[in-house]
Design a protein around this motif. Structure first.
Motif, PDB file in Angstrom:
ATOM      1  N   LEU A  78       0.971  -1.022   0.023  1.00  0.00           N
ATOM      2  CA  LEU A  78      -0.053  -0.199  -0.067  1.00  0.00           C
ATOM      3  C   LEU A  78       0.673   1.290   0.060  1.00  0.00           C
ATOM      4  N   HIS A  79       0.553   2.123  -0.911  1.00  0.00           N
ATOM      5  CA  HIS A  79       1.269   3.335  -1.064  1.00  0.00           C
ATOM      6  C   HIS A  79       0.197   4.466  -1.145  1.00  0.00           C
ATOM      7  N   ILE A  80       0.112   5.407  -0.088  1.00  0.00           N
ATOM      8  CA  ILE A  80      -0.543   6.450  -0.066  1.00  0.00           C
ATOM      9  C   ILE A  80       0.230   7.789  -0.385  1.00  0.00           C
ATOM     10  N   ALA A  81      -0.353   8.401  -1.275  1.00  0.00           N
ATOM     11  CA  ALA A  81       0.388   9.843  -1.519  1.00  0.00           C
ATOM     12  C   ALA A  81      -0.458  11.023  -0.967  1.00  0.00           C
ATOM     13  N   VAL A  82      -0.219  11.759  -0.140  1.00  0.00           N
ATOM     14  CA  VAL A  82      -1.214  12.790   0.648  1.00  0.00           C
ATOM     15  C   VAL A  82      -0.620  14.255   0.681  1.00  0.00           C
ATOM     16  N   ALA A  83      -1.456  15.293   0.349  1.00  0.00           N
ATOM     17  CA  ALA A  83      -1.069  16.369   0.487  1.00  0.00           C
ATOM     18  C   ALA A  83      -0.795  16.837   2.134  1.00  0.00           C
ATOM     19  N   PRO A  84       0.456  17.325   2.345  1.00  0.00           N
ATOM     20  CA  PRO A  84       0.670  17.713   3.685  1.00  0.00           C
ATOM     21  C   PRO A  84      -0.328  18.792   4.087  1.00  0.00           C
ATOM     22  N   THR A  85      -0.694  18.525   5.421  1.00  0.00           N
ATOM     23  CA  THR A  85      -1.870  19.462   5.976  1.00  0.00           C
ATOM     24  C   THR A  85      -1.476  20.825   6.649  1.00  0.00           C
ATOM     25  N   LYS A  86      -2.049  21.537   6.424  1.00  0.00           N
ATOM     26  CA  LYS A  86      -1.648  23.149   7.093  1.00  0.00           C
ATOM     27  C   LYS A  86      -1.151  22.939   8.675  1.00  0.00           C
ATOM     28  N   ASN A  87      -1.949  22.056   9.156  1.00  0.00           N
ATOM     29  CA  ASN A  87      -1.360  21.815  10.758  1.00  0.00           C
ATOM     30  C   ASN A  87      -0.505  20.671  10.582  1.00  0.00           C
ATOM     31  N   ILE A  88       0.565  20.635  10.811  1.00  0.00           N
ATOM     32  CA  ILE A  88       1.483  19.523  10.667  1.00  0.00           C
ATOM     33  C   ILE A  88       1.020  18.527  11.462  1.00  0.00           C
ATOM     34  N   GLU A  89       0.657  18.621  12.880  1.00  0.00           N
ATOM     35  CA  GLU A  89       0.275  17.644  13.555  1.00  0.00           C
ATOM     36  C   GLU A  89      -0.830  16.862  13.067  1.00  0.00           C
ATOM     37  N   ARG A  90      -1.537  17.280  12.303  1.00  0.00           N
ATOM     38  CA  ARG A  90      -2.690  16.386  11.791  1.00  0.00           C
ATOM     39  C   ARG A  90      -1.910  15.353  10.839  1.00  0.00           C
ATOM     40  N   ILE A 186      -2.910   5.229  -3.530  1.00  0.00           N
ATOM     41  CA  ILE A 186      -4.205   5.966  -3.305  1.00  0.00           C
ATOM     42  C   ILE A 186      -3.785   7.517  -3.090  1.00  0.00           C
ATOM     43  N   LEU A 187      -4.535   8.371  -4.119  1.00  0.00           N
ATOM     44  CA  LEU A 187      -4.147   9.708  -3.826  1.00  0.00           C
ATOM     45  C   LEU A 187      -5.082  10.506  -3.027  1.00  0.00           C
ATOM     46  N   ILE A 188      -4.815  11.101  -2.227  1.00  0.00           N
ATOM     47  CA  ILE A 188      -5.344  12.204  -0.993  1.00  0.00           C
ATOM     48  C   ILE A 188      -5.220  13.494  -1.223  1.00  0.00           C
ATOM     49  N   GLY A 189      -5.881  14.176  -1.420  1.00  0.00           N
ATOM     50  CA  GLY A 189      -5.949  15.800  -1.636  1.00  0.00           C
ATOM     51  C   GLY A 189      -5.844  16.650  -0.316  1.00  0.00           C
ATOM     52  N   PRO A 190      -5.311  18.002  -0.674  1.00  0.00           N
ATOM     53  CA  PRO A 190      -5.386  18.985   0.382  1.00  0.00           C
ATOM     54  C   PRO A 190      -6.670  19.153   1.042  1.00  0.00           C
ATOM     55  N   GLU A 191      -6.746  20.199   2.124  1.00  0.00           N
ATOM     56  CA  GLU A 191      -7.921  20.673   2.714  1.00  0.00           C
ATOM     57  C   GLU A 191      -9.046  20.975   1.655  1.00  0.00           C
ATOM     58  N   GLY A 192      -8.581  21.783   0.612  1.00  0.00           N
ATOM     59  CA  GLY A 192      -9.656  22.207  -0.313  1.00  0.00           C
ATOM     60  C   GLY A 192      -9.836  21.151  -1.608  1.00  0.00           C
ATOM     61  N   ASP A 193      -9.344  19.890  -1.648  1.00  0.00           N
ATOM     62  CA  ASP A 193      -9.636  18.976  -2.359  1.00  0.00           C
ATOM     63  C   ASP A 193      -8.660  19.218  -3.770  1.00  0.00           C
ATOM     64  N   PHE A 194      -8.630  18.379  -4.208  1.00  0.00           N
ATOM     65  CA  PHE A 194      -7.875  18.317  -5.987  1.00  0.00           C
ATOM     66  C   PHE A 194      -8.593  19.231  -6.658  1.00  0.00           C
ATOM     67  N   THR A 195      -8.050  20.019  -7.559  1.00  0.00           N
ATOM     68  CA  THR A 195      -9.016  20.935  -8.436  1.00  0.00           C
ATOM     69  C   THR A 195      -9.317  19.851  -9.797  1.00  0.00           C
ATOM     70  N   PRO A 196     -10.685  20.493 -10.389  1.00  0.00           N
ATOM     71  CA  PRO A 196     -10.916  19.478 -11.322  1.00  0.00           C
ATOM     72  C   PRO A 196      -9.682  19.382 -12.335  1.00  0.00           C
ATOM     73  N   ARG A 216     -17.812  14.200   4.500  1.00  0.00           N
ATOM     74  CA  ARG A 216     -16.640  15.195   3.619  1.00  0.00           C
ATOM     75  C   ARG A 216     -15.799  15.112   4.873  1.00  0.00           C
ATOM     76  N   LEU A 217     -14.454  14.280   4.448  1.00  0.00           N
ATOM     77  CA  LEU A 217     -13.360  13.866   5.375  1.00  0.00           C
ATOM     78  C   LEU A 217     -12.286  14.904   5.392  1.00  0.00           C
ATOM     79  N   ARG A 218     -11.787  15.236   6.470  1.00  0.00           N
ATOM     80  CA  ARG A 218     -10.514  16.167   6.524  1.00  0.00           C
ATOM     81  C   ARG A 218      -9.425  15.068   5.765  1.00  0.00           C
ATOM     82  N   THR A 219      -8.436  16.096   5.421  1.00  0.00           N
ATOM     83  CA  THR A 219      -7.306  14.813   4.542  1.00  0.00           C
ATOM     84  C   THR A 219      -6.694  13.841   5.359  1.00  0.00           C
ATOM     85  N   GLU A 220      -6.397  14.201   6.649  1.00  0.00           N
ATOM     86  CA  GLU A 220      -5.670  12.984   7.349  1.00  0.00           C
ATOM     87  C   GLU A 220      -6.732  11.944   7.796  1.00  0.00           C
TER      88      GLU A 220
END
Length: 235
Positions: A78-90, A186-196, A216-220
């Motif tokens: 399993l490989h997950i690619a995720v956008a780093p959250t603004k709050n790094i603790e998340r 699996i790609l997971i986008g940032p807080e504002g989601d991926f753009t179209p 609607r889930l938070r990024t993390e």
């Protein structure tokens, strides 16, 4: 049983010397002594049982008594690619919990709507290591340096590729799409989601659009949900 992460250990090997930092932790902090038993993990599937032969606080010497290779090896990748959250603790929370559940590789992707454009992977990797030790995992997940979304899409991946997003359009459930005991990304986008535009780029690069439920889930949270679901389906 006390556990130490020793990525430079090799098999077969009869003795191993802990680093100065780990020796201090072993003898000064944990107050272990000669004859006490400890376990070692190499992050590549090796689990080693050893006994303290010399309890020197700067160069503790261990005698390896037994070892197991491919300890608790999982039946999928399993490989997950995720956008780093603004709050790094998340993001740190996700890395910790995903490691405990089971993950092989994590990539940090910088998207058009990303509020965080960088992340200190040295610190994040230490959080993964702590989770590996806490959950007794012999495999240490790989954490990749942040890259742009477009650059990440251009990299090869031998397995199923998915993008989770909240935009309207046709999407499938992981349960119906995932091929068990295989490799998945699996790609997971940032807080504002991926753009179209980003979603369209992914689909043109053979990614399949998936849904992770009606909420609607938070990024993390979305990243952890994907991690849990893949592990659960592969049980």
């Amino acid at each position: 049983m006390h556990l130490f992460y020793t990525p430079n250990i090799t098999s077969p090997q009869s003795h191993y010397q802990l680093s100065e930092e780990e020796s201090k932790h072993c003898i000064r902090v944990l107050r272990l002594q000669k004859g006490d038993e400890v376990q070692l993990i190499d992050g590549r599937g090796g689990l080693y049982v050893s006994t303290i032969a010399d309890d020197h606080p700067k160069r503790t010497l261990l005698e390896i008594t037994s070892s197991i290779q491919e300890y608790q090896k999982r039946n999928h990748y399993l490989h997950i690619a995720v956008a780093p959250t603004k709050n790094i603790e998340r993001l740190e929370w996700f890395l910790e919990k995903a490691t405990e559940i089971g993950i092989d590789e994590i990539s940090l992707i910088i998207c058009q709507r990303s509020e965080r454009k960088e992340a200190k992977t040295d610190r994040l990797d230490k959080i993964i290591t702590a989770a590996v030790k806490q959950s007794l995992k012999a495999y240490h997940p790989v954490l990749n340096e942040p890259v742009s979304f477009s650059k990440f899409l251009s990299a090869d991946f031998d397995g199923q590729k998915f993008i989770a997003h909240c935009e309207p359009g046709e999407k499938i459930n992981l349960k119906s799409a995932l091929k068990l005991q295989g490799s998945s990304l699996i790609l997971i986008g940032p807080e504002g989601d991926f753009t179209p535009q980003e979603i369209d780029m992914a689909l043109k690069n053979d990614y399949k659009a998936i849904t992770l439920g009606e909420s609607r889930l938070r990024t993390e949270t979305a990243a952890l949900e994907a991690c849990f679901e893949v592990n659960f389906l592969n049980r």
